[in-house]
Scaffold this motif. Structure first.
Motif, PDB file in Angstrom:
ATOM      1  N   THR A 119      44.412  55.157  41.598  1.00  0.00           N
ATOM      2  CA  THR A 119      44.808  54.011  43.254  1.00  0.00           C
ATOM      3  C   THR A 119      45.860  53.713  43.237  1.00  0.00           C
ATOM      4  O   THR A 119      46.072  53.497  42.539  1.00  0.00           O
ATOM      5  CB  THR A 119      43.287  53.226  43.565  1.00  0.00           C
ATOM      6  OG1 THR A 119      42.127  53.948  43.264  1.00  0.00           O
ATOM      7  CG2 THR A 119      43.902  52.703  44.580  1.00  0.00           C
TER       8      THR A 119
ATOM      9  N   THR B 116      38.667  51.942  44.978  1.00  0.00           N
ATOM     10  CA  THR B 116      38.095  50.246  44.387  1.00  0.00           C
ATOM     11  C   THR B 116      37.948  50.750  42.711  1.00  0.00           C
ATOM     12  O   THR B 116      38.710  50.379  41.906  1.00  0.00           O
ATOM     13  CB  THR B 116      37.903  49.592  45.159  1.00  0.00           C
ATOM     14  OG1 THR B 116      37.494  49.849  46.305  1.00  0.00           O
ATOM     15  CG2 THR B 116      37.892  48.524  43.816  1.00  0.00           C
TER      16      THR B 116
ATOM     17  N   HIS C 193      44.882  47.327  51.273  1.00  0.00           N
ATOM     18  CA  HIS C 193      44.810  46.590  50.662  1.00  0.00           C
ATOM     19  C   HIS C 193      45.404  45.191  50.560  1.00  0.00           C
ATOM     20  O   HIS C 193      46.887  45.153  51.319  1.00  0.00           O
ATOM     21  CB  HIS C 193      45.404  46.773  48.861  1.00  0.00           C
ATOM     22  CG  HIS C 193      44.747  45.948  48.083  1.00  0.00           C
ATOM     23  ND1 HIS C 193      45.197  45.345  47.479  1.00  0.00           N
ATOM     24  CD2 HIS C 193      43.581  45.528  48.392  1.00  0.00           C
ATOM     25  CE1 HIS C 193      44.705  44.874  46.474  1.00  0.00           C
ATOM     26  NE2 HIS C 193      43.293  44.259  46.510  1.00  0.00           N
TER      27      HIS C 193
ATOM     28  N   GLY D  12      40.642  42.488  46.001  1.00  0.00           N
ATOM     29  CA  GLY D  12      39.612  43.005  46.942  1.00  0.00           C
ATOM     30  C   GLY D  12      39.500  43.560  48.091  1.00  0.00           C
ATOM     31  O   GLY D  12      37.814  44.178  48.093  1.00  0.00           O
TER      32      GLY D  12
END
Length: 185
Positions: free
Chosen positions: A34, A82, A157, A161
């Motif tokens: 990612t 994620t 993002h 998170g």
């Protein structure tokens, strides 16, 4: 009233590009990671700057092969994206563990990801900033887009998170006088 934000959190405000999945292949095994730190540099040739450091399992493979795929996931893949970013390809086959389908690319050995809305095949164009900033300059050699995919919202993002999904599109094309040539298909 303004609040102070730690300068180390600048990415929360400026990281507007979508989260990407980066695939590499060493000839024996595919990997996917990612990535949130990237930006377009120019249109012709199409160059993308991206930060991939030695802490990433993909770093050595990207340096050795000089190629990768930037895969663009949509919001329905947010959980997988994620989880991919929170494990290492040293320990697991991320394609198998996260239910991704590798497909053959045409201009690079790194695989496309079938579940992503778009896949950009890339070759490293410049490594001058890798040692100091872990920044690779990639040239996009081919793009494949899944025009039939129902889900089209990309994810961004926002830190800690939290992700933001694309919302309403605002079409200002009629005002693009100076850059009209970039809109021609």
């Amino acid at each position: 009233m303004y609040q102070e934000l730690d300068p180390a959190k600048a990415y929360r405000l400026l990281e507007s590009g979508p989260v990407l999945l980066v695939t590499t292949s060493d000839g024996e095994r595919h990997n996917v990671m990612t990535m949130g730190f990237h930006m377009m540099l120019q249109h012709e040739p199409p160059l993308v700057a991206c930060v991939i450091g030695p802490w990433d399992h993909s770093f050595d493979t990207l340096q050795a092969t000089g190629e990768c795929v930037l895969a663009v996931p949509t919001v329905d893949l947010a959980e997988q994206v994620t989880k991919i970013g929170n494990c290492s390809g040293v320990d697991v086959d991320k394609f198998a563990v996260h239910g991704l389908t590798a497909q053959r690319a045409k201009t690079v050995a790194a695989p496309l990801i079938r579940e992503c809305i778009a896949n950009l095949e890339c070759r490293v164009a410049d490594e001058a900033m890798v040692e100091r900033y872990n920044m690779f300059i990639l040239e996009v050699t081919r793009i494949r887009i899944d025009g039939a995919r129902a889900e089209r919202r990309l994810i961004h993002h926002a830190g800690d998170g939290v992700f933001i999904a694309d919302g309403e599109a605002v079409d200002m094309g009629r005002h693009m006088k100076r850059w009209r040539y970039l809109m021609d298909d």
